[in-house]
Design a protein around this motif. Structure first.
Motif, PDB file in Angstrom:
ATOM      1  N   GLU A 251       0.825  -1.210   0.000  1.00  0.00           N
ATOM      2  CA  GLU A 251       0.000   0.000   0.000  1.00  0.00           C
ATOM      3  C   GLU A 251       0.859   1.260   0.000  1.00  0.00           C
ATOM      4  OE1 GLU A 251      -3.746   1.976   0.140  1.00  0.00           O
ATOM      5  OE2 GLU A 251      -3.251  -0.134  -0.167  1.00  0.00           O
ATOM      6  N   VAL A 252       1.940   1.236   0.765  1.00  0.00           N
ATOM      7  CA  VAL A 252       2.815   2.412   0.829  1.00  0.00           C
ATOM      8  C   VAL A 252       3.497   2.658  -0.517  1.00  0.00           C
ATOM      9  CG1 VAL A 252       4.919   3.318   1.882  1.00  0.00           C
ATOM     10  CG2 VAL A 252       3.185   2.225   3.305  1.00  0.00           C
ATOM     11  N   LEU A 253       4.003   1.610  -1.152  1.00  0.00           N
ATOM     12  CA  LEU A 253       4.709   1.784  -2.425  1.00  0.00           C
ATOM     13  C   LEU A 253       3.767   2.188  -3.557  1.00  0.00           C
ATOM     14  CD1 LEU A 253       7.358  -1.094  -2.486  1.00  0.00           C
ATOM     15  CD2 LEU A 253       7.726   1.327  -2.105  1.00  0.00           C
ATOM     16  N   TYR A 254       2.538   1.713  -3.510  1.00  0.00           N
ATOM     17  CA  TYR A 254       1.600   2.014  -4.597  1.00  0.00           C
ATOM     18  C   TYR A 254       0.788   3.282  -4.350  1.00  0.00           C
ATOM     19  CZ  TYR A 254       2.440  -2.630  -6.583  1.00  0.00           C
ATOM     20  OH  TYR A 254       3.015  -3.731  -7.166  1.00  0.00           O
ATOM     21  N   ALA A 255       0.997   3.946  -3.220  1.00  0.00           N
ATOM     22  CA  ALA A 255       0.183   5.124  -2.900  1.00  0.00           C
ATOM     23  C   ALA A 255       0.407   6.256  -3.890  1.00  0.00           C
ATOM     24  CB  ALA A 255       0.491   5.591  -1.471  1.00  0.00           C
ATOM     25  N   ARG A 256       1.674   6.560  -4.230  1.00  0.00           N
ATOM     26  CA  ARG A 256       1.954   7.693  -5.133  1.00  0.00           C
ATOM     27  C   ARG A 256       1.389   7.468  -6.537  1.00  0.00           C
ATOM     28  NH1 ARG A 256       5.244   8.872  -9.016  1.00  0.00           N
ATOM     29  NH2 ARG A 256       6.257   6.833  -8.831  1.00  0.00           N
ATOM     30  N   PRO A 257       1.671   6.322  -7.201  1.00  0.00           N
ATOM     31  CA  PRO A 257       1.082   6.145  -8.536  1.00  0.00           C
ATOM     32  C   PRO A 257      -0.437   6.051  -8.507  1.00  0.00           C
ATOM     33  CG  PRO A 257       2.226   4.155  -7.820  1.00  0.00           C
ATOM     34  CD  PRO A 257       2.596   5.234  -6.878  1.00  0.00           C
ATOM     35  N   ARG A 258      -1.009   5.525  -7.440  1.00  0.00           N
ATOM     36  CA  ARG A 258      -2.465   5.450  -7.375  1.00  0.00           C
ATOM     37  C   ARG A 258      -3.067   6.847  -7.298  1.00  0.00           C
ATOM     38  NH1 ARG A 258      -2.859   2.384  -3.274  1.00  0.00           N
ATOM     39  NH2 ARG A 258      -3.189   4.008  -1.718  1.00  0.00           N
ATOM     40  N   ASN A 259      -2.491   7.690  -6.459  1.00  0.00           N
ATOM     41  CA  ASN A 259      -2.989   9.066  -6.390  1.00  0.00           C
ATOM     42  C   ASN A 259      -2.796   9.802  -7.717  1.00  0.00           C
ATOM     43  OD1 ASN A 259      -3.698   8.685  -3.699  1.00  0.00           O
ATOM     44  ND2 ASN A 259      -1.701   9.411  -2.941  1.00  0.00           N
ATOM     45  N   GLN A 260      -1.724   9.470  -8.401  1.00  0.00           N
ATOM     46  CA  GLN A 260      -1.417  10.131  -9.672  1.00  0.00           C
ATOM     47  C   GLN A 260      -2.475   9.818 -10.738  1.00  0.00           C
ATOM     48  OE1 GLN A 260       2.545   9.315 -11.030  1.00  0.00           O
ATOM     49  NE2 GLN A 260       2.214  10.245 -13.054  1.00  0.00           N
ATOM     50  N   ILE A 261      -2.916   8.584 -10.843  1.00  0.00           N
ATOM     51  CA  ILE A 261      -3.873   8.234 -11.889  1.00  0.00           C
ATOM     52  C   ILE A 261      -5.308   8.568 -11.480  1.00  0.00           C
ATOM     53  CG2 ILE A 261      -2.404   6.385 -12.749  1.00  0.00           C
ATOM     54  CD1 ILE A 261      -4.230   4.402 -11.345  1.00  0.00           C
ATOM     55  N   MET A 262      -5.565   8.770 -10.190  1.00  0.00           N
ATOM     56  CA  MET A 262      -6.925   9.057  -9.744  1.00  0.00           C
ATOM     57  C   MET A 262      -7.213  10.538  -9.613  1.00  0.00           C
ATOM     58  SD  MET A 262      -7.419   6.175  -6.786  1.00  0.00           S
ATOM     59  CE  MET A 262      -8.861   7.057  -6.203  1.00  0.00           C
ATOM     60  N   ALA A 263      -6.166  11.366  -9.522  1.00  0.00           N
ATOM     61  CA  ALA A 263      -6.366  12.794  -9.254  1.00  0.00           C
ATOM     62  C   ALA A 263      -7.267  13.484 -10.277  1.00  0.00           C
ATOM     63  CB  ALA A 263      -5.012  13.496  -9.166  1.00  0.00           C
ATOM     64  N   PRO A 264      -7.071  13.297 -11.580  1.00  0.00           N
ATOM     65  CA  PRO A 264      -7.942  13.996 -12.539  1.00  0.00           C
ATOM     66  C   PRO A 264      -9.400  13.572 -12.408  1.00  0.00           C
ATOM     67  CG  PRO A 264      -5.959  13.195 -13.612  1.00  0.00           C
ATOM     68  CD  PRO A 264      -6.004  12.569 -12.267  1.00  0.00           C
ATOM     69  N   PHE A 265      -9.668  12.304 -12.206  1.00  0.00           N
ATOM     70  CA  PHE A 265     -11.045  11.833 -12.104  1.00  0.00           C
ATOM     71  C   PHE A 265     -11.712  12.337 -10.828  1.00  0.00           C
ATOM     72  CE2 PHE A 265      -8.923   8.603 -14.721  1.00  0.00           C
ATOM     73  CZ  PHE A 265      -9.740   8.629 -15.847  1.00  0.00           C
ATOM     74  N   GLN A 266     -10.953  12.396  -9.745  1.00  0.00           N
ATOM     75  CA  GLN A 266     -11.518  12.897  -8.496  1.00  0.00           C
ATOM     76  C   GLN A 266     -11.853  14.371  -8.586  1.00  0.00           C
ATOM     77  OE1 GLN A 266      -8.572  11.850  -5.607  1.00  0.00           O
ATOM     78  NE2 GLN A 266      -9.406   9.781  -5.276  1.00  0.00           N
ATOM     79  N   ALA A 267     -11.004  15.114  -9.312  1.00  0.00           N
ATOM     80  CA  ALA A 267     -11.287  16.537  -9.511  1.00  0.00           C
ATOM     81  C   ALA A 267     -12.566  16.710 -10.326  1.00  0.00           C
ATOM     82  CB  ALA A 267     -10.113  17.219 -10.203  1.00  0.00           C
ATOM     83  N   ALA A 268     -12.763  15.866 -11.334  1.00  0.00           N
ATOM     84  CA  ALA A 268     -13.966  15.948 -12.152  1.00  0.00           C
ATOM     85  C   ALA A 268     -15.192  15.565 -11.348  1.00  0.00           C
ATOM     86  CB  ALA A 268     -13.828  15.030 -13.374  1.00  0.00           C
ATOM     87  N   THR A 269     -15.055  14.594 -10.483  1.00  0.00           N
ATOM     88  CA  THR A 269     -16.181  14.163  -9.658  1.00  0.00           C
ATOM     89  C   THR A 269     -16.610  15.255  -8.692  1.00  0.00           C
ATOM     90  OG1 THR A 269     -15.400  11.894  -9.782  1.00  0.00           O
ATOM     91  CG2 THR A 269     -16.968  12.393  -8.032  1.00  0.00           C
ATOM     92  N   ASN A 270     -15.635  16.037  -8.200  1.00  0.00           N
ATOM     93  CA  ASN A 270     -15.936  17.126  -7.272  1.00  0.00           C
ATOM     94  C   ASN A 270     -16.480  18.364  -7.957  1.00  0.00           C
ATOM     95  OD1 ASN A 270     -15.075  15.557  -5.124  1.00  0.00           O
ATOM     96  ND2 ASN A 270     -12.950  16.290  -5.289  1.00  0.00           N
TER      97      ASN A 270
END
Length: 426
Positions: A74-93
């Motif tokens: 979870e710690v190692l995958y946190a940065r790339p996961r946030n990277q690919i989800m950030a645009p979609f989360q911004a659109a959802t908000n």
């Protein structure tokens, strides 16, 4: 192809394995086959505990290993996961002005992509291998964001393998340590359990003999109701002897029971041990002369000590009586006491036939008697030396058994001269 699936939003409940409460179907209780039941019944309690310990360690370390591994991933995958989800989360908000898709990191979920990478659910992060590299994908509708995580994945693979080895070796080491400690701790418990079973059996036997004698005497007396007391004097005397024997046995058992319960039974005060030993010697001197024995006393004029006078008197009576009973005729019993630094050394020795090395190891066991026939004829029941040892230990002392030169037995007692002066309730 390896797959890690991480739910982010819109997680659905899996109801396929839920219990149907309405139908009342319950999971049937598992029953072991007859062969396994027979094997289980043939195992000792120690083997069962060992197997249970092994499975317990494997289960606990398995859970801990899975948790640590998942947290590391979870710690190692946190940065790339946030990277690919950030645009979609911004659109959802609703922040459409902040939505920025990098064309190099997004693709359309077309049939061509579907054939290479399966992303069946939206709002789900997938880790997939593609063209010998590892990527993290996230899909919303027909838009897929991805990032190369080959380095992170290789790191996870390497360190997960190391963590597995570390946890496995740690589990094995701790398992052997726990088994060794449990065996060491169980050894005195099992010994106490065996002693308790022997104690109960011996106590029942000791009670049975005098009770049988009393019953037989009373029945014979009832068969002749017209006899006077003088006519039945012998049976009355025998009954009284057995009653006294029972009374002494009950008293000794009560003393040992209180000792096992850690009930304080000592009242420490200053007294003259030499005077107490002189009084004990005077009690037994006449009996010793009747049996052709010699009782000698070697003590200084005064020997001040702090202790429980009544309990130490009981100790001296037990040892002196035991020496006179087992030494035999034409023997000499010596009571000796002397100062030894901050301690007092007491010796009760005889010139009898002595005690074998095998018997010395069990002399202080309850109901143990070297010569069972002789001790029964003299009224002993094998608890005196157990009480003697308890009295010595209550005074923070030691008691040992050695051979008297050239023959005989010597009980050697070492007691500290000063005890904590606390008067305990008896």
């Amino acid at each position: 192809m390896k797959l890690w699936k991480i739910k982010i939003m819109g997680r659905k409940k899996n109801k396929r394995k839920q219990l149907d409460n309405e139908s009342g179907d319950l999971i049937p209780q598992m029953r072991l086959p007859k062969k396994l039941q027979k094997i289980r019944n043939s195992m000792s309690q120690q083997v069962k505990m060992t197997i249970l310990t092994i499975f317990g360690f494997a289960f606990v370390f398995g859970l801990v290993g899975v948790f640590v591994s998942s947290q590391f991933q979870e710690v190692l995958y946190a940065r790339p996961r946030n990277q690919i989800m950030a645009p979609f989360q911004a659109a959802t908000n609703g922040n459409n002005n902040q939505v920025q898709f990098n064309s190099n990191n997004t693709i359309d979920y077309t049939d061509t992509i579907k054939s290479k990478v399966s992303l069946p659910e939206e709002n789900t992060v997938y880790v997939r291998e593609l063209d010998q590299r590892w990527f993290m994908f996230y899909r919303q509708k027909e838009t897929v964001s991805f990032v190369d995580i080959t380095v992170e994945h290789q790191t996870v693979e390497v360190y997960q393998a190391r963590l597995i080895w570390i946890f496995s070796l740690s589990a094995v080491a701790l398992l052997f340590m726990s088994l060794a400690l449990s065996r060491a701790n169980m050894r005195p418990i099992m010994r106490s359990w065996r002693q308790q079973r022997t104690f109960v059996a011996d106590a029942a036997h000791e009670f049975k003999t005098p009770m049988t004698v009393i019953q037989n005497n009373m029945e014979r007396m009832l068969e002749r109701p017209n006899d006077t007391v003088m006519d039945q004097a012998e049976k009355v005397a025998n009954t009284l002897t057995e009653v006294r024997h029972l009374n002494q046995l009950v008293g000794d058992l009560l003393t040992l029971a209180q000792a096992d319960a850690d009930i304080p039974l000592f009242a420490f005060e200053d007294f003259d041990l030499a005077k107490t030993m002189t009084e004990v010697a005077d009690i037994f001197r006449f009996s010793a002369e009747e049996h052709g024995q010699k009782l000698e006393l070697e003590v200084p004029e005064t020997l001040e000590i702090t202790g429980d006078e009544q309990r130490l008197r009981q100790l001296l009576v037990i040892l002196t009586d035991n020496a006179l009973k087992y030494a035999g005729a034409d023997s000499t019993v010596v009571l000796k006491a002397e100062k030894n630094g901050n301690n007092v050394r007491v010796l009760v020795s005889d010139t009898g036939k002595g005690v074998s090395d095998a018997d010395k190891q069990h002399l202080f066991d309850r109901f143990y008697r070297v010569d069972k026939a002789r001790s029964r004829s003299t009224g002993g029941h094998g608890l005196g030396l157990s009480i003697a040892k308890w009295v010595v230990q209550g005074h923070r002392g030691t008691i040992t058994v050695t051979d008297t030169k050239p023959h005989g037995t010597t009980f050697r007692i070492v007691l500290p001269r000063n005890q904590k002066k606390v008067v305990d309730s008896k």
